[in-house]
Design a protein around this motif. Structure first.
Motif, mmCIF file in Angstrom:
data_model
loop_
_atom_site.group_PDB
_atom_site.id
_atom_site.type_symbol
_atom_site.label_atom_id
_atom_site.label_comp_id
_atom_site.label_asym_id
_atom_site.label_seq_id
_atom_site.Cartn_x
_atom_site.Cartn_y
_atom_site.Cartn_z
ATOM 1 N N ALA A 158 0.661 -1.180 -0.140
ATOM 2 C CA ALA A 158 0.071 -0.039 0.230
ATOM 3 C C ALA A 158 0.787 1.380 0.170
ATOM 4 N N LEU A 159 1.998 1.116 0.592
ATOM 5 C CA LEU A 159 2.847 2.372 0.644
ATOM 6 C C LEU A 159 3.620 2.377 -0.803
ATOM 7 N N THR A 160 3.845 1.508 -1.619
ATOM 8 C CA THR A 160 4.348 1.532 -3.069
ATOM 9 C C THR A 160 3.298 1.966 -3.928
ATOM 10 N N VAL A 161 1.892 1.402 -3.871
ATOM 11 C CA VAL A 161 1.110 1.482 -4.877
ATOM 12 C C VAL A 161 0.077 2.948 -4.564
ATOM 13 N N ARG A 162 0.036 3.232 -3.352
ATOM 14 C CA ARG A 162 -0.608 4.374 -2.882
ATOM 15 C C ARG A 162 -1.951 4.502 -3.475
ATOM 16 N N PRO A 163 -2.856 3.336 -2.959
ATOM 17 C CA PRO A 163 -4.217 3.536 -3.394
ATOM 18 C C PRO A 163 -5.135 4.642 -3.028
ATOM 19 N N ILE A 164 -5.815 5.086 -3.687
ATOM 20 C CA ILE A 164 -6.653 6.245 -3.414
ATOM 21 C C ILE A 164 -8.041 5.742 -3.149
ATOM 22 N N ARG A 165 -9.161 6.810 -2.712
ATOM 23 C CA ARG A 165 -10.532 6.458 -2.721
ATOM 24 C C ARG A 165 -11.160 7.789 -2.517
ATOM 25 N N THR A 166 -12.063 7.859 -3.058
ATOM 26 C CA THR A 166 -13.329 8.963 -2.933
ATOM 27 C C THR A 166 -14.529 8.640 -2.236
ATOM 28 N N GLU A 167 -14.708 9.560 -1.296
ATOM 29 C CA GLU A 167 -16.065 9.185 -0.484
ATOM 30 C C GLU A 167 -16.636 10.739 -0.048
ATOM 31 N N LYS A 168 -17.843 10.677 0.667
ATOM 32 C CA LYS A 168 -18.632 11.946 1.163
ATOM 33 C C LYS A 168 -18.184 11.819 2.374
ATOM 34 N N ALA A 169 -17.767 13.236 2.877
ATOM 35 C CA ALA A 169 -17.595 13.578 4.265
ATOM 36 C C ALA A 169 -18.504 14.788 4.648
ATOM 37 N N ALA A 170 -18.455 15.104 6.130
ATOM 38 C CA ALA A 170 -19.151 16.180 6.287
ATOM 39 C C ALA A 170 -18.101 17.355 6.825
ATOM 40 N N ALA B 71 -19.180 17.218 1.673
ATOM 41 C CA ALA B 71 -18.033 17.427 0.171
ATOM 42 C C ALA B 71 -17.699 16.072 0.012
ATOM 43 N N GLU B 72 -16.763 16.056 -1.010
ATOM 44 C CA GLU B 72 -16.279 14.964 -1.590
ATOM 45 C C GLU B 72 -14.732 14.963 -1.275
ATOM 46 N N ILE B 73 -14.242 13.879 -0.670
ATOM 47 C CA ILE B 73 -12.993 14.002 -0.164
ATOM 48 C C ILE B 73 -12.278 12.652 -0.773
ATOM 49 N N THR B 74 -10.989 12.939 -1.564
ATOM 50 C CA THR B 74 -10.147 11.769 -2.234
ATOM 51 C C THR B 74 -9.149 11.869 -1.402
ATOM 52 N N TYR B 75 -8.768 10.614 -0.874
ATOM 53 C CA TYR B 75 -7.405 10.533 -0.071
ATOM 54 C C TYR B 75 -6.848 9.085 -0.308
ATOM 55 N N ARG B 76 -5.525 9.176 0.160
ATOM 56 C CA ARG B 76 -4.670 7.819 0.215
ATOM 57 C C ARG B 76 -4.955 7.113 1.207
ATOM 58 N N PHE B 77 -5.353 5.893 1.228
ATOM 59 C CA PHE B 77 -5.825 5.132 2.344
ATOM 60 C C PHE B 77 -4.877 3.720 2.637
ATOM 61 N N MET B 78 -4.879 3.353 3.842
ATOM 62 C CA MET B 78 -4.306 2.109 4.146
ATOM 63 C C MET B 78 -5.568 1.223 4.114
ATOM 64 N N PRO B 79 -5.421 0.051 3.295
ATOM 65 C CA PRO B 79 -6.493 -1.000 2.965
ATOM 66 C C PRO B 79 -6.463 -1.735 4.382
ATOM 67 N N ARG B 80 -7.948 -2.066 4.463
ATOM 68 C CA ARG B 80 -8.177 -2.925 5.521
ATOM 69 C C ARG B 80 -7.408 -4.403 5.845
ATOM 70 N N MET B 81 -7.095 -4.573 7.153
ATOM 71 C CA MET B 81 -6.139 -5.970 7.222
ATOM 72 C C MET B 81 -7.191 -7.139 7.071
ATOM 73 N N LEU B 82 -6.495 -8.123 6.473
ATOM 74 C CA LEU B 82 -7.416 -9.508 6.392
ATOM 75 C C LEU B 82 -7.630 -10.283 7.825
ATOM 76 N N THR B 83 -8.681 -10.505 7.853
ATOM 77 C CA THR B 83 -8.995 -11.393 9.169
ATOM 78 C C THR B 83 -9.922 -12.729 8.910
ATOM 79 N N ASN B 84 -10.836 -12.499 8.091
ATOM 80 C CA ASN B 84 -11.750 -13.747 7.765
ATOM 81 C C ASN B 84 -11.204 -14.404 6.484
#
Length: 181
Positions: A42-54, A103-116
């Motif tokens: 994730a630190l190499t690929v730098r995934p981004i996501r966009t979502e609504k925020a208040a 507002a619409e926020i676009t950010y770099r994120f850390m993916p969720r960890m695998l558990t199941n």
């Protein structure tokens, strides 16, 4: 590729069976290795996501976003880019030069960890085979002296594959120059 698929592939590559008992024995250790790989990739690929925020009182609480925010890339309010900066007094809060509301926020994120067993990494397909390679490398490196030598090859394969990855692979905005001033 699910967590279960990752563990089965890693067990096969390390020369172990993949029956239910073997899976239960190795699940926690290999899941930890897989999650380490996800954080590294994730630190190499730098995934981004966009979502609504208040926006409340000119601030957005990044801790309330669906994923862990590493860096805010842009904030759009009513179709326009809004100026923003980090609030130094409180961690995880961004000050926005816009009226309160949604507002619409676009950010770099850390993916969720695998558990199941059915969890899938939130990284693209190019990264998923690298996760298996990393898990095998870590498992071989943590074994006895004779198997540790085999871990070096897998670490080299992992690093070579990681170098071929590009940040924001496939994202249109990854190749645009933006003048923010």
């Amino acid at each position: 590729m699910t967590l279960n698929d990752i563990i089965v592939s890693a067990l096969i590559q390390t020369g172990r069976g993949h029956d239910a008992q073997t899976m239960d024995t190795w699940r926690d250790k290999l899941t930890g290795f897989a999650n380490d790989a996800i954080m590294d990739l994730a630190l190499t690929v730098r995934p981004i996501r966009t979502e609504k925020a208040a926006i409340a009182n000119g601030r957005i609480d990044c801790n309330a976003l669906e994923r862990e925010c590493i860096r805010v890339m842009s904030i759009r309010k009513c179709g326009r880019e809004a100026d923003f900066y980090a609030d130094e007094r409180s961690a995880g809060v961004v000050r926005v030069n816009a009226d309160d509301g949604e507002a619409e926020i676009t950010y770099r994120f850390m993916p969720r960890m695998l558990t199941n067993a059915t969890d899938e990494p939130e990284l693209n397909e190019a990264c998923q085979q690298l996760i298996v390679t990393y898990v095998v490398a870590r498992e071989r490196a943590s074994g006895e002296v004779n198997t540790q030598r085999g871990g070096n090859i897998y670490f080299q394969l992992y690093e070579t594959g990681k170098q071929k990855l590009r940040p924001h692979m496939g994202g249109r905005d990854a190749y645009m120059l933006k003048n923010r001033w």
